[in-house]
Design a protein around this motif. Structure first.
Motif, short mmCIF file in Angstrom:
data_model
loop_
_atom_site.label_atom_id
_atom_site.label_comp_id
_atom_site.label_asym_id
_atom_site.label_seq_id
_atom_site.Cartn_x
_atom_site.Cartn_y
_atom_site.Cartn_z
N SER A 27 9.82 7.92 9.41
CA SER A 27 8.75 6.93 9.60
C SER A 27 9.31 5.71 10.31
O SER A 27 10.52 5.60 10.57
N GLU A 43 0.83 -1.20 0.00
CA GLU A 43 0.00 0.00 0.00
C GLU A 43 0.87 1.25 0.00
O GLU A 43 2.03 1.22 0.40
N HIS A 60 4.78 12.45 10.00
CA HIS A 60 3.59 12.00 9.27
C HIS A 60 3.27 13.02 8.20
O HIS A 60 3.51 14.22 8.37
N LEU A 72 2.16 4.73 1.51
CA LEU A 72 2.35 5.09 2.91
C LEU A 72 1.25 6.03 3.37
O LEU A 72 0.72 6.83 2.59
N ASP A 73 0.93 5.94 4.63
CA ASP A 73 -0.21 6.66 5.20
C ASP A 73 -0.10 8.16 4.97
O ASP A 73 0.87 8.80 5.37
N GLY A 74 -1.10 8.72 4.30
CA GLY A 74 -1.18 10.17 4.10
C GLY A 74 -0.53 10.69 2.84
O GLY A 74 -0.76 11.84 2.45
N ASP A 116 0.54 14.17 7.38
CA ASP A 116 -0.48 15.13 7.81
C ASP A 116 0.14 16.48 8.20
O ASP A 116 -0.57 17.49 8.26
#
Length: 217
Positions: free
Chosen positions: A188, A87, A205, A89-91, A207
């Motif tokens: 990370s 997947e 992050h 990476l987050d964000g 975000d």
């Protein structure tokens, strides 16, 4: 005002490092050589060619570098195609879309091969967001040498001082700084063994980043 964002890929956009690691260590086992964690960590940010040039010298291998590359990539491609849980990476997808919607130019500068980059970009539909893709296989020296980022910056619609690089590795940060480009270090879980202290800004992050933040760095 920043107008161009130069992204690394592995560890920044997608984490293919476990697949690369599996492929490398399976190949090292086939070659009957013992690559320890410290040595393997030092390869982060290097192209496959540069890794095997170093391995060939360190372990005095008789194998041709091109043959070593082909075998490793075969193992990697087989593993990549069967890894269903790969997947973004987050964000990062949200950040990429936010920057693109605000007409920020996005350029990829990755040590990965063109084949691997295309596999990732096709799988996740990333091609429309990036104006240029730069692969480390086109450069004789890998990060921390600045060549890949110097070339990526030359493709920018804006002067180098209006570019930033997002990197997660020691070698990547050093390459960006050697190229004279503002660098955001992405710290990370996957970059826990990397030293990002030379980066101009460190985030934990995505975000923490958006168009307004980046434009005013």
């Amino acid at each position: 005002m920043k107008q161009t964002v130069i992204f690394d890929m592995d560890g920044v956009i997608v984490d293919t490092e476990p697949v690369h690691r599996f492929a490398y260590f399976q190949h090292f086992s086939e070659l009957n050589i013992d690559v320890n964690e410290e040595l393997f960590s030092s390869f982060t940010g290097n192209s496959t060619r540069n890794v095997f040039q170093k391995v060939k010298t360190i372990f005095n291998l008789n194998s041709d570098v091109e043959d070593l590359i082909i075998r490793k990539r075969t193992i990697f491609n087989d593993a990549f195609d069967h890894k269903e849980d790969l997947e973004l990476l987050d964000g990062v997808e949200k950040l990429i879309k936010n920057l693109h919607e605000n007409e920020m130019q996005l350029i990829l500068a990755s040590s990965a091969s063109k084949v691997t980059i295309d596999r990732v970009f096709s799988r996740f539909g990333l091609h429309p967001y990036f104006s240029h893709i730069v692969s480390g296989e086109d450069f004789p020296k890998s990060k921390p040498h600045p060549a890949i980022f110097e070339y990526a910056a030359s493709l920018s619609k804006a002067p180098k001082e209006n570019c930033i690089v997002i990197e997660d590795s020691t070698n990547g940060v050093l390459a960006a700084k050697a190229a004279g480009i503002y660098c955001v270090g992405y710290h990370s879980f996957h970059s826990k063994l990397q030293d990002l202290s030379e980066a101009d800004k460190i985030v934990n992050h995505f975000d923490e980043l958006d168009y307004k933040v980046i434009a005013n760095l």
